[in-house]
Scaffold this motif. Sequence first.
Motif, PDB file in Angstrom:
ATOM      1  N   PHE A  51       9.882   7.341  -7.172  1.00 38.74           N
ATOM      2  CA  PHE A  51      10.241   5.995  -7.710  1.00 38.74           C
ATOM      3  C   PHE A  51      11.502   5.544  -6.837  1.00 38.74           C
ATOM      4  O   PHE A  51      11.374   4.052  -6.427  1.00 38.74           O
ATOM      5  N   ALA A  52      12.415   6.268  -6.357  1.00 36.06           N
ATOM      6  CA  ALA A  52      13.645   5.645  -5.613  1.00 36.06           C
ATOM      7  C   ALA A  52      12.941   5.490  -4.223  1.00 36.06           C
ATOM      8  O   ALA A  52      13.470   4.153  -3.840  1.00 36.06           O
ATOM      9  N   LEU A  53      12.303   6.136  -3.505  1.00 35.40           N
ATOM     10  CA  LEU A  53      11.614   5.846  -2.339  1.00 35.40           C
ATOM     11  C   LEU A  53      10.813   4.311  -2.329  1.00 35.40           C
ATOM     12  O   LEU A  53      10.789   3.770  -1.519  1.00 35.40           O
ATOM     13  N   ALA A  54      10.063   4.464  -3.651  1.00 40.80           N
ATOM     14  CA  ALA A  54       9.036   3.024  -3.944  1.00 40.80           C
ATOM     15  C   ALA A  54      10.047   1.787  -3.993  1.00 40.80           C
ATOM     16  O   ALA A  54       9.908   0.703  -3.303  1.00 40.80           O
ATOM     17  N   ALA A  55      11.404   1.948  -4.588  1.00 37.67           N
ATOM     18  CA  ALA A  55      12.581   1.055  -4.584  1.00 37.67           C
ATOM     19  C   ALA A  55      13.046   0.780  -3.158  1.00 37.67           C
ATOM     20  O   ALA A  55      13.098  -0.678  -3.007  1.00 37.67           O
ATOM     21  N   LEU A  56      13.257   1.718  -2.636  1.00 40.24           N
ATOM     22  CA  LEU A  56      13.862   1.428  -1.138  1.00 40.24           C
ATOM     23  C   LEU A  56      12.840   0.712  -0.300  1.00 40.24           C
ATOM     24  O   LEU A  56      13.301  -0.191   0.537  1.00 40.24           O
ATOM     25  N   ILE A  57      11.592   1.128  -0.323  1.00 39.66           N
ATOM     26  CA  ILE A  57      10.549   0.619   0.725  1.00 39.66           C
ATOM     27  C   ILE A  57      10.449  -0.833   0.371  1.00 39.66           C
ATOM     28  O   ILE A  57      10.264  -1.706   1.200  1.00 39.66           O
ATOM     29  N   LEU A  58      10.148  -1.214  -0.997  1.00 33.66           N
ATOM     30  CA  LEU A  58      10.263  -2.638  -1.331  1.00 33.66           C
ATOM     31  C   LEU A  58      11.347  -3.419  -0.805  1.00 33.66           C
ATOM     32  O   LEU A  58      11.144  -4.577  -0.326  1.00 33.66           O
ATOM     33  N   ASP A  59      12.444  -2.817  -1.001  1.00 30.05           N
ATOM     34  CA  ASP A  59      13.900  -3.679  -0.608  1.00 30.05           C
ATOM     35  C   ASP A  59      13.827  -4.022   0.641  1.00 30.05           C
ATOM     36  O   ASP A  59      14.325  -5.125   1.238  1.00 30.05           O
TER      37      ASP A  59
ATOM     38  N   MET B 136       0.795  -1.191   0.039  1.00 30.88           N
ATOM     39  CA  MET B 136      -0.058   0.075   0.162  1.00 30.88           C
ATOM     40  C   MET B 136       0.718   1.206  -0.199  1.00 30.88           C
ATOM     41  O   MET B 136       0.615   2.340  -0.705  1.00 30.88           O
ATOM     42  N   VAL B 137       1.945   1.257   0.795  1.00 34.92           N
ATOM     43  CA  VAL B 137       2.844   2.403   0.725  1.00 34.92           C
ATOM     44  C   VAL B 137       3.655   2.501  -0.552  1.00 34.92           C
ATOM     45  O   VAL B 137       3.754   3.640  -0.894  1.00 34.92           O
ATOM     46  N   VAL B 138       3.979   1.413  -1.259  1.00 32.57           N
ATOM     47  CA  VAL B 138       4.734   1.350  -2.432  1.00 32.57           C
ATOM     48  C   VAL B 138       4.143   1.743  -3.289  1.00 32.57           C
ATOM     49  O   VAL B 138       4.342   2.852  -4.191  1.00 32.57           O
ATOM     50  N   VAL B 139       2.763   1.243  -3.409  1.00 35.53           N
ATOM     51  CA  VAL B 139       2.035   1.817  -4.767  1.00 35.53           C
ATOM     52  C   VAL B 139       1.686   3.241  -4.711  1.00 35.53           C
ATOM     53  O   VAL B 139       1.398   4.101  -5.577  1.00 35.53           O
ATOM     54  N   ALA B 140       1.533   3.899  -3.437  1.00 33.42           N
ATOM     55  CA  ALA B 140       1.206   5.265  -3.134  1.00 33.42           C
ATOM     56  C   ALA B 140       2.365   6.317  -3.647  1.00 33.42           C
ATOM     57  O   ALA B 140       2.231   7.044  -4.542  1.00 33.42           O
ATOM     58  N   MET B 141       3.641   5.681  -3.357  1.00 33.54           N
ATOM     59  CA  MET B 141       4.781   6.248  -3.718  1.00 33.54           C
ATOM     60  C   MET B 141       4.921   6.209  -5.411  1.00 33.54           C
ATOM     61  O   MET B 141       5.117   7.252  -5.941  1.00 33.54           O
ATOM     62  N   GLY B 142       4.702   4.976  -5.674  1.00 36.37           N
ATOM     63  CA  GLY B 142       4.829   4.663  -7.136  1.00 36.37           C
ATOM     64  C   GLY B 142       3.859   5.561  -8.108  1.00 36.37           C
ATOM     65  O   GLY B 142       3.874   6.082  -9.105  1.00 36.37           O
ATOM     66  N   GLY B 143       2.491   5.595  -7.564  1.00 34.76           N
ATOM     67  CA  GLY B 143       1.351   6.309  -8.037  1.00 34.76           C
ATOM     68  C   GLY B 143       1.649   7.827  -8.180  1.00 34.76           C
ATOM     69  O   GLY B 143       1.355   8.553  -9.271  1.00 34.76           O
ATOM     70  N   ALA B 144       2.366   8.473  -7.293  1.00 40.60           N
ATOM     71  CA  ALA B 144       2.691  10.002  -7.065  1.00 40.60           C
ATOM     72  C   ALA B 144       3.904  10.060  -8.203  1.00 40.60           C
ATOM     73  O   ALA B 144       3.859  11.000  -9.017  1.00 40.60           O
ATOM     74  N   GLY B 145       4.706   9.121  -8.254  1.00 37.02           N
ATOM     75  CA  GLY B 145       5.865   9.467  -9.238  1.00 37.02           C
ATOM     76  C   GLY B 145       4.930   9.040 -10.859  1.00 37.02           C
ATOM     77  O   GLY B 145       5.493   9.992 -11.681  1.00 37.02           O
ATOM     78  N   ALA B 146       4.313   8.322 -11.011  1.00 34.40           N
ATOM     79  CA  ALA B 146       3.746   8.170 -12.320  1.00 34.40           C
ATOM     80  C   ALA B 146       2.875   9.455 -12.548  1.00 34.40           C
ATOM     81  O   ALA B 146       3.023   9.866 -13.833  1.00 34.40           O
TER      82      ALA B 146
ATOM     83  N   GLY C 244      11.530  -3.056 -11.237  1.00 33.24           N
ATOM     84  CA  GLY C 244      10.803  -2.114 -12.101  1.00 33.24           C
ATOM     85  C   GLY C 244      10.848  -0.837 -11.668  1.00 33.24           C
ATOM     86  O   GLY C 244      10.874   0.209 -12.646  1.00 33.24           O
ATOM     87  N   TYR C 245      10.810  -0.451 -10.386  1.00 32.15           N
ATOM     88  CA  TYR C 245      10.669   1.006 -10.182  1.00 32.15           C
ATOM     89  C   TYR C 245      12.238   1.697 -10.190  1.00 32.15           C
ATOM     90  O   TYR C 245      12.272   2.727 -10.553  1.00 32.15           O
ATOM     91  N   LEU C 246      13.260   1.057 -10.287  1.00 33.27           N
ATOM     92  CA  LEU C 246      14.592   1.409 -10.592  1.00 33.27           C
ATOM     93  C   LEU C 246      14.530   1.792 -12.049  1.00 33.27           C
ATOM     94  O   LEU C 246      15.191   2.903 -12.331  1.00 33.27           O
ATOM     95  N   VAL C 247      13.898   1.050 -12.845  1.00 36.72           N
ATOM     96  CA  VAL C 247      13.881   1.514 -14.348  1.00 36.72           C
ATOM     97  C   VAL C 247      13.048   2.603 -14.399  1.00 36.72           C
ATOM     98  O   VAL C 247      13.433   3.511 -15.395  1.00 36.72           O
ATOM     99  N   ALA C 248      12.013   2.912 -13.771  1.00 39.19           N
ATOM    100  CA  ALA C 248      11.120   3.833 -13.782  1.00 39.19           C
ATOM    101  C   ALA C 248      11.986   5.157 -13.281  1.00 39.19           C
ATOM    102  O   ALA C 248      11.824   6.237 -13.901  1.00 39.19           O
ATOM    103  N   LEU C 249      12.635   4.950 -12.393  1.00 36.04           N
ATOM    104  CA  LEU C 249      13.617   6.253 -11.819  1.00 36.04           C
ATOM    105  C   LEU C 249      14.520   6.726 -13.003  1.00 36.04           C
ATOM    106  O   LEU C 249      14.614   7.948 -13.347  1.00 36.04           O
ATOM    107  N   ALA C 250      14.958   5.532 -13.710  1.00 34.36           N
ATOM    108  CA  ALA C 250      16.017   6.019 -14.736  1.00 34.36           C
ATOM    109  C   ALA C 250      15.180   6.682 -15.920  1.00 34.36           C
ATOM    110  O   ALA C 250      15.680   7.716 -16.404  1.00 34.36           O
ATOM    111  N   GLY C 251      14.109   5.996 -16.172  1.00 35.28           N
ATOM    112  CA  GLY C 251      13.072   6.807 -17.125  1.00 35.28           C
ATOM    113  C   GLY C 251      12.606   8.303 -16.784  1.00 35.28           C
ATOM    114  O   GLY C 251      12.847   9.067 -17.533  1.00 35.28           O
TER     115      GLY C 251
END
Length: 454
Positions: free
Chosen positions: A215-223, A48-58, A113-120
């Motif tokens: 996206f960086a925060l989403a990847a970190l939280i997942l890890d 839930m936290v990760v998709v919130a961060m990823g949704g904010a980035g997208a 996937g989120y790290l690729v999004a960060l690069a994008g």
Amino acid sequence: MADALDVTAAGPADGTGPAPPMPSSDRSDPVTGRDAGEIQRRTLAVLMVVVAMGGAGAGGAFSLVSVLANEITGSELLSGIAAAGMATGAAIAAVPLAKLMARSGRRVGLRGGYLVALAGALLTLTGGLTGVFPLVVVGMLGVGTGTACGLAARFAVVDLAAPADRARTIGLLVGATTAGAIAGPTLATGPATSVATSVGLDELAGPFLFAAVAFALAALILDRGLHPDPLLVARRLGGGSGAAPGRAGLVRSLGLIARSPAARLATVAMMVGQGVMVSTMVMAPLHMTDGDQTIRVIGFVISTHIVGMYALAPLVGWATGRLGPTPMIVAGGVISFLGAEISAHTPPEVAWGMFAGMFGVGLGWNCCLVAGTALFTSAVPAEDRVPVQGAADLLMSATGGAGGIIGGAVVVWQDFQFLSHYSGLFGAVLAGVATLAYFGRTPGISRRVVPNQR
């Protein structure tokens, strides 16, 4: 195989009925010793936290990419292509992401996937600063991987969920995207643009700086947080929840979808919801720009659209569990049609019609996604679920990408109102098809129970 896909034969067609055995909440993971129910609760909280961060980035990256592309190229068609890059990138990433998760688990796949999004996001930023349009397009393809991760997370969150809890759990996860997805465009078109100008950059750089951080925060939280991995735990407990890597062929997965009426309807519902949503939303900012509306108002319209996409998802999940997925798919088609039709009758200088129309398009997408996912998960055997989920997301995201590209071409040929009207008709057709299936004798869809052939 036909019997395995016929969920109605074993019980009610509500998307939450009997399904392949899943680990019970009182079983423990043989590796970590932790209770499966406890792992499921932690998985839900982390995702839930990760998709919130990823949704904010997208959402932040998407909010002004069409405006950025138009500033570089002066072409509405190319602007539509750039904005559609996110949906196209999600389509491209869906199957490789599913294969990676099938091989290494949810944590490794989603984090990558989120790290690729960060690069994008950083590449899109570079394209905007240098005025190189191809970099913007390629960067948005990378950002689309973040969208693919958010879509994959709705399947990851039910790896350990009981069948009766799947629709509700999916709704909770999709709803969790609300905070980030609403805040994303608002912060990206407000404070982030101020930060960009304060360091000497163009204000259009702000959204992509913001997306990179999210996206960086989403990847970190997942890890850090997704331990143990729910997919690997489900396999250890004998729940299936994913085929071995060797079974993850795209052609085979598409064949499984094609042979299951329930999986077909679920996939088509997700495709229609995505197509209507993307085709109208991609061109909405340019339509409003033609009416001399400000960037801040455009950002608020996008945020309202995203409220429709995510905020009511827990309620949609609850309703799906109570009424069944097919009635909610019908509702999604009708609401998508109405939202697009309102937008079609809104002049570019009028804001309220875009607020109402884009909210409706978002809510229709919400119903199609949540109900379609619940129906799909029940229709596909557990041992095939991960690769087939990837194929379904590929079809859904590809529809969105095509919708964005076609949307730009249609606006050049006609106008936004024409695009919105004819996009919405797909929602009306979906509602009609789902209604006929529901009141007929379609296996896995009909409210009429088909006798068990096993």
